[in-house]
Scaffold this active site. Sequence first.
Site, PDB file in Angstrom:
ATOM      1  N   GLY A 124     -10.925  49.498 -14.459  1.00  0.00           N
ATOM      2  CA  GLY A 124     -12.368  49.619 -14.321  1.00  0.00           C
ATOM      3  C   GLY A 124     -12.956  48.749 -13.225  1.00  0.00           C
ATOM      4  N   LYS A 147     -20.136  45.452  -4.296  1.00  0.00           N
ATOM      5  CA  LYS A 147     -18.821  44.877  -4.594  1.00  0.00           C
ATOM      6  C   LYS A 147     -18.895  43.368  -4.426  1.00  0.00           C
ATOM      7  CE  LYS A 147     -13.903  45.018  -3.445  1.00  0.00           C
ATOM      8  NZ  LYS A 147     -12.853  45.645  -2.616  1.00  0.00           N
ATOM      9  N   GLY A 160     -15.467  38.260 -11.075  1.00  0.00           N
ATOM     10  CA  GLY A 160     -16.438  39.248 -10.621  1.00  0.00           C
ATOM     11  C   GLY A 160     -16.904  39.066  -9.188  1.00  0.00           C
ATOM     12  N   ARG A 217     -21.681  49.183  -0.483  1.00  0.00           N
ATOM     13  CA  ARG A 217     -20.835  50.253   0.028  1.00  0.00           C
ATOM     14  C   ARG A 217     -21.234  51.598  -0.582  1.00  0.00           C
ATOM     15  NH1 ARG A 217     -14.829  48.998  -2.629  1.00  0.00           N
ATOM     16  NH2 ARG A 217     -15.380  49.436  -4.800  1.00  0.00           N
ATOM     17  N   ARG A 224     -11.870  58.431  -9.261  1.00  0.00           N
ATOM     18  CA  ARG A 224     -10.506  58.324  -8.756  1.00  0.00           C
ATOM     19  C   ARG A 224      -9.536  58.913  -9.767  1.00  0.00           C
ATOM     20  NH1 ARG A 224     -11.293  52.451  -7.628  1.00  0.00           N
ATOM     21  NH2 ARG A 224     -13.377  53.193  -7.145  1.00  0.00           N
ATOM     22  N   ASP A 294      -5.426  54.049  -9.340  1.00  0.00           N
ATOM     23  CA  ASP A 294      -6.834  53.645  -9.470  1.00  0.00           C
ATOM     24  C   ASP A 294      -7.495  53.438  -8.116  1.00  0.00           C
ATOM     25  OD1 ASP A 294      -4.874  51.350  -9.876  1.00  0.00           O
ATOM     26  OD2 ASP A 294      -6.657  50.234  -9.310  1.00  0.00           O
ATOM     27  N   ASN A 295      -6.705  53.507  -7.042  1.00  0.00           N
ATOM     28  CA  ASN A 295      -7.253  53.385  -5.686  1.00  0.00           C
ATOM     29  C   ASN A 295      -7.206  54.694  -4.915  1.00  0.00           C
ATOM     30  OD1 ASN A 295      -7.647  50.597  -6.044  1.00  0.00           O
ATOM     31  ND2 ASN A 295      -5.570  50.140  -5.389  1.00  0.00           N
ATOM     32  N   ASP A 304     -11.413  51.368  -1.524  1.00  0.00           N
ATOM     33  CA  ASP A 304     -10.855  50.104  -2.003  1.00  0.00           C
ATOM     34  C   ASP A 304      -9.954  49.436  -0.969  1.00  0.00           C
ATOM     35  OD1 ASP A 304     -12.263  50.644  -4.272  1.00  0.00           O
ATOM     36  OD2 ASP A 304     -10.538  51.156  -5.507  1.00  0.00           O
TER      37      ASP A 304
END
Length: 539
Positions: A124, A147, A160, A217, A224, A294-295, A304
């Site tokens: 996530g 991000k 984070g 971004r 994904r 996940d990318n 990413d």
Amino acid sequence: MLDFDLQRHFRLGKVLSIAFRSLSALYLYTIKQALPIDKVDANFVRTVKNCIFSKSIPTPLKGPLRLTAASKDVIEGILDLDASVTRSGDFLHYASGGRLLPGSVPLAHRYGGHQFGYWAGQLGDGRAHFLGQYSNKKGEVWELQLKGSGKTPYSRSGDGRAVIRSSVREFLCSEAMHFLGVPTSRAASLIVSEEPVLRDQFYNGNVKAERGAVVLRLAKSWFRIGSLEILSQSGEINLLRKLLNFVIDEHFPFINPDNPEKYLVFFSTVVNETAHLIAQWMSVGFAHGVCNTDNFSLLSITIDYGPFGFMESYNPNFIPNTSDDEGRYSIGAQANVGLFNLEKLLVALIPVLTQTQQKQAKIILKGYANIYQMRVHQIFKAKLGLLGEDEDDNDLIAFLLKMMEDTESDFTMTFRELSEVSAKQIVLFLNQMWALDDLSHHKHFSDWLNKYLFRLSRQQDDSDLDRQHRMKNVNPRYVLRNWMAESAIRKAERNDFSEVELLHHILSSPFVTQETAEEAGYAARPPQWARRLKVSCSS
């Protein structure tokens, strides 16, 4: 269960116009579906079930904030704003997460993924916040995301945050890839703070304080492969079907929503476009570095940006990520990794496919290698200025690449220098072109050159100037080499962002020779210290 009604909430077009331009008449995008959000309305780390998003409020960066880079192309060309808004205090806070846009409910996306070949479970958005969607005056719909904006329910053991070095790389490479013509997410701005962020850059116990930064971004979609995997793995099949329908309706408009084969058509499209994307990566010598599921975008765009690298000396085993001990994500392995990721996508789709469709999907997947090889062949023919079809073209390309590997010739500049000299003068100018001069030391160089020149001579109605023009348009003179990014980062960490600005400007026209770039040595032989550079997943 709460439903996040995108139709009511994602009105960011109007929000942006009011916040930044005091204009009230921008086209408002309407989405017809609702996607469920986490029923737990809190920001603590946890295992999340039965939802696509969790509500999560950004954590403001501490200390004075500074806008250090902004993409005019994104600000004006995508967000319909005047570039002057980036100089306002409002922009500084909205684009860093310090202030919420009126009516905004920031979200963190739930997804999983296979990392380095193994299922990693829930991942996530651990440090990203989805602000909403904006429909611009061109009719394009873009999703805005911060991000480095603080913890979310998916932060696991992370803080984070993102630091200056990784954020500079993401900002510059997102924009550089766009201007290279490679499908990619975009970067609107880079804001840095004085907030200390502890990082062990190379995982060797050397922890040091760096400064926090946030990138604003954009992408057409941040969904994904892992977005679907987590639902399939968790047995949330109704939600899997709901998300698939949403993605197809919004991003694959040519697929009839009533077509019983729609999931199969979707899969076939992703297979095709993923093959094309990786072929484009190869065409500019780009290694993503962390090709986990996940990318990998469902829209087959590059997302990413982490420990990526642009290959300098041609080497199929080039590994940009120092954390990749086994070379799983080397540049030469990317096509195979793409196939692995598509296999995992198919596994995720099995619960919504019939037995017949599953068999058809496996046949589609077997065609991936041919799609990729055909696209690579087309691209490298264009890089050499070849027209028409010749049965020996594959051998000509392979011969060149093998010589480049043997002589460690520079990937970018070898093709560029072939673009910048007439066929008759290649031998005469070798000593003035450093990359071709390196290549010319191969014992078979003369043989290859004769074959290449003979192939060009048989192209009817094609002048040498036309060939050079075509080749210059597909062979960049400048890419974001790691040493260039590192030089800019070292200055940025001393509050000098001049090279970040310079690189952003130059890489916006990578196919055009620029005096400032030549003076900076961006097309020259890389410095010796560049060979010692390392990039890791730490960011």
